[in-house]
Design a protein around this motif. Structure first.
Motif, PDB file in Angstrom:
ATOM      1  N   ALA A 258       0.827  -1.205   0.000  1.00  0.00           N
ATOM      2  CA  ALA A 258       0.000   0.000   0.000  1.00  0.00           C
ATOM      3  C   ALA A 258       0.862   1.256   0.000  1.00  0.00           C
ATOM      4  O   ALA A 258       0.596   2.211  -0.745  1.00  0.00           O
ATOM      5  CB  ALA A 258      -0.919  -0.010   1.221  1.00  0.00           C
ATOM      6  N   MET A 259       1.901   1.273   0.817  1.00  0.00           N
ATOM      7  CA  MET A 259       2.734   2.459   0.907  1.00  0.00           C
ATOM      8  C   MET A 259       3.509   2.700  -0.390  1.00  0.00           C
ATOM      9  O   MET A 259       3.673   3.843  -0.839  1.00  0.00           O
ATOM     10  CB  MET A 259       3.712   2.327   2.090  1.00  0.00           C
ATOM     11  CG  MET A 259       3.053   2.546   3.434  1.00  0.00           C
ATOM     12  SD  MET A 259       1.975   3.992   3.505  1.00  0.00           S
ATOM     13  CE  MET A 259       3.150   5.277   3.892  1.00  0.00           C
ATOM     14  N   ALA A 260       3.974   1.625  -1.014  1.00  0.00           N
ATOM     15  CA  ALA A 260       4.691   1.759  -2.288  1.00  0.00           C
ATOM     16  C   ALA A 260       3.748   2.302  -3.354  1.00  0.00           C
ATOM     17  O   ALA A 260       4.124   3.170  -4.158  1.00  0.00           O
ATOM     18  CB  ALA A 260       5.260   0.396  -2.693  1.00  0.00           C
ATOM     19  N   ALA A 261       2.489   1.828  -3.351  1.00  0.00           N
ATOM     20  CA  ALA A 261       1.508   2.284  -4.337  1.00  0.00           C
ATOM     21  C   ALA A 261       1.179   3.757  -4.136  1.00  0.00           C
ATOM     22  O   ALA A 261       0.954   4.495  -5.098  1.00  0.00           O
ATOM     23  CB  ALA A 261       0.238   1.437  -4.229  1.00  0.00           C
ATOM     24  N   ARG A 262       1.171   4.189  -2.868  1.00  0.00           N
ATOM     25  CA  ARG A 262       0.863   5.588  -2.568  1.00  0.00           C
ATOM     26  C   ARG A 262       1.854   6.515  -3.295  1.00  0.00           C
ATOM     27  O   ARG A 262       1.490   7.559  -3.835  1.00  0.00           O
ATOM     28  CB  ARG A 262       0.926   5.825  -1.071  1.00  0.00           C
ATOM     29  CG  ARG A 262       0.608   7.253  -0.629  1.00  0.00           C
ATOM     30  CD  ARG A 262       1.052   7.474   0.792  1.00  0.00           C
ATOM     31  NE  ARG A 262       2.495   7.232   0.924  1.00  0.00           N
ATOM     32  CZ  ARG A 262       3.407   8.195   1.029  1.00  0.00           C
ATOM     33  NH1 ARG A 262       3.040   9.441   1.039  1.00  0.00           N
ATOM     34  NH2 ARG A 262       4.685   7.903   1.136  1.00  0.00           N
ATOM     35  N   GLU A 263       3.131   6.133  -3.336  1.00  0.00           N
ATOM     36  CA  GLU A 263       4.157   6.979  -3.957  1.00  0.00           C
ATOM     37  C   GLU A 263       3.867   7.227  -5.428  1.00  0.00           C
ATOM     38  O   GLU A 263       4.246   8.255  -5.975  1.00  0.00           O
ATOM     39  CB  GLU A 263       5.534   6.338  -3.788  1.00  0.00           C
ATOM     40  CG  GLU A 263       6.030   6.449  -2.356  1.00  0.00           C
ATOM     41  CD  GLU A 263       7.468   5.992  -2.213  1.00  0.00           C
ATOM     42  OE1 GLU A 263       8.240   6.140  -3.196  1.00  0.00           O
ATOM     43  OE2 GLU A 263       7.797   5.475  -1.134  1.00  0.00           O
ATOM     44  N   PHE A 264       3.210   6.255  -6.060  1.00  0.00           N
ATOM     45  CA  PHE A 264       2.894   6.424  -7.486  1.00  0.00           C
ATOM     46  C   PHE A 264       1.425   6.753  -7.704  1.00  0.00           C
ATOM     47  O   PHE A 264       0.922   6.632  -8.814  1.00  0.00           O
ATOM     48  CB  PHE A 264       3.267   5.155  -8.264  1.00  0.00           C
ATOM     49  CG  PHE A 264       4.703   4.777  -8.084  1.00  0.00           C
ATOM     50  CD1 PHE A 264       5.724   5.506  -8.691  1.00  0.00           C
ATOM     51  CD2 PHE A 264       5.054   3.700  -7.275  1.00  0.00           C
ATOM     52  CE1 PHE A 264       7.057   5.163  -8.502  1.00  0.00           C
ATOM     53  CE2 PHE A 264       6.381   3.363  -7.085  1.00  0.00           C
ATOM     54  CZ  PHE A 264       7.387   4.088  -7.696  1.00  0.00           C
ATOM     55  N   MET A 265       0.727   7.154  -6.645  1.00  0.00           N
ATOM     56  CA  MET A 265      -0.693   7.512  -6.712  1.00  0.00           C
ATOM     57  C   MET A 265      -1.540   6.380  -7.277  1.00  0.00           C
ATOM     58  O   MET A 265      -2.549   6.618  -7.929  1.00  0.00           O
ATOM     59  CB  MET A 265      -0.900   8.776  -7.567  1.00  0.00           C
ATOM     60  CG  MET A 265      -0.333  10.027  -6.930  1.00  0.00           C
ATOM     61  SD  MET A 265      -1.235  10.521  -5.442  1.00  0.00           S
ATOM     62  CE  MET A 265      -2.669  11.269  -6.196  1.00  0.00           C
TER      63      MET A 265
END
Lengths: 252, 260
Positions: free
Chosen positions: B213-220
């Protein structure tokens, strides 16, 4: 009948005294109870009747005097309480098996449990949980648990006190039948004078820690309440309990 | 007639009506453009993300990592809590020695320890394990202690009168008597377990659902963020259902747990 008679054993008390600290609960108790007798013990609350019962089956020890009960040495004394005290998480059969003691299991134990359950009229209910039974049936399971090890001395501490009036009458007949079949010595504490007369070969009245009346009940069984003889015995016990106070008698 | 109604297909569908309606509303809102995808992606987009992540294998990997972490923490913390609960429930000395200290520590929110835990363990596996174990310890400890302490003393007296030795008394009377309370502790612990894991994986991890989830947040990639949240919900629900199944099996004697 499914269960074989086990016979009874005698109990004798000579000048027995019981005190908790400085509080003397019982004193000067002399009783000879022959094997196989059904003894009813009555008295007001706090008179010491339950203590007497606990002494006679070895749950408490006497302060002075002599108590002689062969059943205690043979570990053949059992008790049924007012509450059935069944394990809610064990089936009827497993609850009865608790009465057989440590390490008793397998076919012989199952057979014994089945026989005693038939004796108390619970055949076919071996697999039920206690929560699926009525109050009277739970008390029958407790009775079966006490009887499965074939005790010669059975103490009953107000065994029917928590049941409704109709179930009580039913259970009194059951208790009498089981006692007649198996022949153990029965010691029953009750606050119901009628019940004491209906079941006892003898009624012992305890007041202020002493035996104040020891009355043989010589009526044919099964006894009918309301006969003049029955009423006369009841009256004699109530007179001794309450003296001449008519209001107290009426209330009882 | 209420009994027949509760067994009908209508009442079986009843619990699903509200979630289903919400999902339909959500899908319609997305399709009509009321909900921009960078705020909340459509359910179909989340499903698509799930499919992609399934195919490249990363979903299963991350799921496995998170599940293993949760279970190891639960087993370690739960075993310690259960043992200490039994010890202090059965022994007055044990309780006097340990319980006041444990009650004191209990009042510290375990997530407040995160800075300290990172200093102690770094951001490795042991830090997350420590936090989860600490989190599940207290509900299991408290409820085991409570359960053991509240076993009916009349049953214990009965067991003694019938000559049960300590071992039999424990196995046949005390443990089954404490079991309903222990299960309450377990269900609490499962809630704490997922919560702790989410926080721990979000703050510092290089694998697991929280990391995904956190990795996905970085790429919106909002679809993957929502997917992670949905997965946590499913995992929580599964854990709860598993406990319920265990309760029905082990507490069948108790009318409160009998199968309805």
């Amino acid at each position: 009948m499914s269960s074989q008679p086990t016979g009874g054993s005698r109990v004798s008390l000579k000048d027995v005294k019981k005190a908790f600290g400085s509080n003397v609960v019982l004193q000067g108790i002399d009783l000879e109870i022959p094997a196989g007798q059904f003894v009813s013990i009555v008295g007001k609350s706090g008179c010491g009747k339950s203590t007497l019962l606990r002494l006679m089956i070895g749950l408490d020890s006497v302060t002075s005097g002599a108590l002689d009960a062969p059943a205690l040495k043979e570990q053949a004394a059992r008790i049924v309480f007012q509450e059935p005290r069944l394990l809610p998480w064990a089936s009827v059969k497993d609850n009865v098996a608790v009465g057989l003691g440590e390490g008793q299991s397998g076919q012989a134990a199952d057979k014994q449990a089945a026989e005693i359950l038939e004796e108390v009229g619970l055949k076919g209910r071996e697999g039920l949980w206690p929560s699926q039974l009525s109050g009277g049936m739970r008390q029958r399971v407790a009775l079966a648990r006490a009887l499965v090890s074939q005790p010669t001395l059975l103490a009953l501490d107000e065994p029917l006190g928590a049941l409704d009036a109709l179930t009580r009458i039913d259970m009194q007949a059951l208790l009498e039948g089981v006692w007649q079949d198996l022949g153990f010595t029965a010691l029953m504490v009750t606050h119901d004078v009628g019940e004491a007369v209906a079941l006892g070969d003898r009624v012992i009245l305890i007041d202020h820690g002493q035996v104040v009346l020891d009355l043989p009940v010589d009526l044919p069984r099964p006894r009918k309440r309301g006969t003049p003889e029955f009423a006369a015995l009841e009256g004699q016990i109530l007179d001794k309990l309450f003296g001449d106070d008519p209001r107290a008698r009426e209330a009882h | 007639m209420a009994a027949t109604a509760s067994e009908g297909p209508f009442s079986r569908a009843l619990p699903w009506l509200v979630p289903l309606a919400l999902i339909i509303l959500w899908q319609v809102s997305s399709s009509l453009g009321w909900l921009p995808p960078n705020i909340l992606p459509a359910p179909t987009a989340v499903l698509e993300a799930a499919w992609t992540k399934l195919q490249d294998g990363s979903l299963i990997d991350n799921l496995g990592v998170s599940f293993a972490r949760a279970m190891s923490g639960l087993i370690i913390g739960g075993a310690i809590g259960f043992s200490l609960g039994l010890l202090n429930g059965l022994s007055k000395t044990g309780e006097m020695l340990l319980d006041p200290t444990l009650q004191m520590i209990r009042n510290i929110p375990h997530l407040a320890l995160i800075p300290l835990v990172i200093i102690w363990f770094g951001i490795g596996e042991s830090a997350r394990l420590f936090l989860v174990a600490l989190g599940v310890f207290f509900p299991i400890y408290l409820n085991t202690l409570h359960g053991v302490r509240n076993v009916d003393p009349q049953l214990i007296e009965m067991g003694r009168i019938y000559g049960m030795n300590n071992r039999t008394l424990f196995l046949k009377v005390i443990l089954p008597g404490a079991l309903p309370s222990i299960f309450v502790g377990l269900r609490f612990a499962l809630g704490v377990m997922w919560l702790t894991l989410i926080v721990a994986e979000t703050i510092a991890a290089n694998s697991g659902i929280g990391h995904m989830a956190m990795a996905a947040r970085e790429f919106m990639q909002t679809d993957i963020v929502v997917l992670s949240i949905v997965i946590y919900a499913i995992l929580g629900k599964l854990a709860d259902s598993a406990t319920r199944a265990l309760e029905r099996k082990f507490l069948a004697w108790n009318p409160a747990y009998a199968k309805v």
